[in-house]
Design a protein around this motif. Structure first.
Motif, mmCIF file in Angstrom:
data_model
loop_
_atom_site.group_PDB
_atom_site.id
_atom_site.type_symbol
_atom_site.label_atom_id
_atom_site.label_comp_id
_atom_site.label_asym_id
_atom_site.label_seq_id
_atom_site.Cartn_x
_atom_site.Cartn_y
_atom_site.Cartn_z
ATOM 1 N N CYS A 42 69.872 -8.846 62.363
ATOM 2 C CA CYS A 42 71.063 -8.504 61.579
ATOM 3 C C CYS A 42 70.881 -8.842 60.103
ATOM 4 O O CYS A 42 71.210 -8.030 59.229
ATOM 5 N N TYR B 132 76.475 -3.952 61.040
ATOM 6 C CA TYR B 132 75.100 -4.449 60.965
ATOM 7 C C TYR B 132 74.710 -5.236 62.214
ATOM 8 O O TYR B 132 73.579 -5.677 62.346
ATOM 9 N N GLY B 133 75.666 -5.445 63.109
ATOM 10 C CA GLY B 133 75.334 -6.089 64.369
ATOM 11 C C GLY B 133 75.809 -7.520 64.494
ATOM 12 O O GLY B 133 75.616 -8.156 65.527
ATOM 13 N N PHE B 134 76.441 -8.046 63.453
ATOM 14 C CA PHE B 134 76.959 -9.403 63.542
ATOM 15 C C PHE B 134 78.152 -9.453 64.483
ATOM 16 O O PHE B 134 78.909 -8.486 64.584
#
Lengths: 107, 107
Positions: free
Chosen positions: A98, B36-38
Motif C-alpha cells: 500500500c 490504495y488498499g489501506f
DNA sequence: TCTCACTATCTTGTATTACAAGGTATATAT
DNA sequence: ATATATACCTTGTAATACAAGATAGTGAGA
C-alpha cells in the motif's frame, strides 16, 4: 516526522522474527537490530515490549548464566508467538504494498 | 499487535504523497487511502494530522465551495512539505529494507 | 415539507507507543 | 580499586491513532 514515529508497531514484529531465528536475549536483540540496519533502538523500548509480549503469551523466557556479566533472559516463541509472527508478516507485506503504491504511482 | 499500531508515523508521509499528486481535501484523502488498499483510516486520525502538518508549515489550505455538501479544505504542499516528503520516502525505503532483512534472512 | 443519506470538518477522551534518563548489578581487565 | 562492558529494569514524557460524537451543508425522494 521522525524515524522513531515510523517505527511504531513494527519493532514488535521484528523482535518476534529475531527470536524465531534463535533463542535470544534483549541486549543481544538490540545489537542484532543495529546489524540489520535499524537506527539504535533503546533498551527502554525493547525490554518493555518483551515483557508485554511475555504477558500476552507470545514468548517465554529462561534465565541463563553469562560468562561476561549478569544473567541473560533468553526468549523463545510460543506457538501463539509463531502465529503472531506469521500474521505480522502478512500485515507487513500488505502495508509495504500500500505505501509503495501511494508513494510511487499516480492515481 | 494491530494493523493500527503498525501504521503509526506512516500515515503522515502517505498524506504528503497524496497531496503531492494533486490538491486534495481531507475527506477525499480518506477515500483515496482506501483505494490504495489501506484499511479504513478514521477522519479522527486524518484531520488532526493535516492540522498539525499545516502548523508545521508542510502544507497550506484553501476553502472552496462544494456542489455536494459543506466547503472543502483543499491542501497543497509547501516547499518544506515537498522536502519532508522526499525525506519520508528515504526513511521508508530504509525501513522497508531493514524489516525485510529481519523477516526474510537468517543472521 | 420534511427527513434521510451523503458529504465534510472538527473535538474530546483514551490506550498505546518509543524513548530518554537513570537505576541496579555482574564479570573481566587494568 | 576502578573502569569498562555486559545485562536487566523503571519512571516519566511526548506523540500517535482512533472511537465516538458534535456540527453543518446539499440533494433526492416520500
Amino acid at each position: 516526522m521522525s524515524q522513531t514515529q515510523m517505527m511504531k508497531g513494527i519493532i514488535d514484529g521484528c523482535l518476534l522474527a529475531i527470536i524465531a531465528k534463535k533463542e535470544c536475549y534483549g541486549y543481544e536483540m538490540a545489537e542484532s537490530l543495529s546489524e540489520y540496519g535499524f537506527d539504535t533502538i533503546s533498551e527502554g523500548t525493547i525490554y518493555p515490549l518483551l515483557m508485554r509480549m511475555q504477558r500476552e503469551g507470545l514468548v517465554t523466557s529462561v534465565l541463563r548464566n553469562s560468562t561476561a556479566g549478569p544473567k541473560r533472559k533468553y526468549y523463545s516463541l510460543t506457538s501463539e508467538g509463531k502465529q503472531e509472527l506469521t500474521e505480522f508478516q502478512t500485515r507487513w507485506f500488505q502495508l509495504e504494498k500500500c505505501v509503495n503504491a501511494v508513494i510511487k504511482e499516480g492515481i
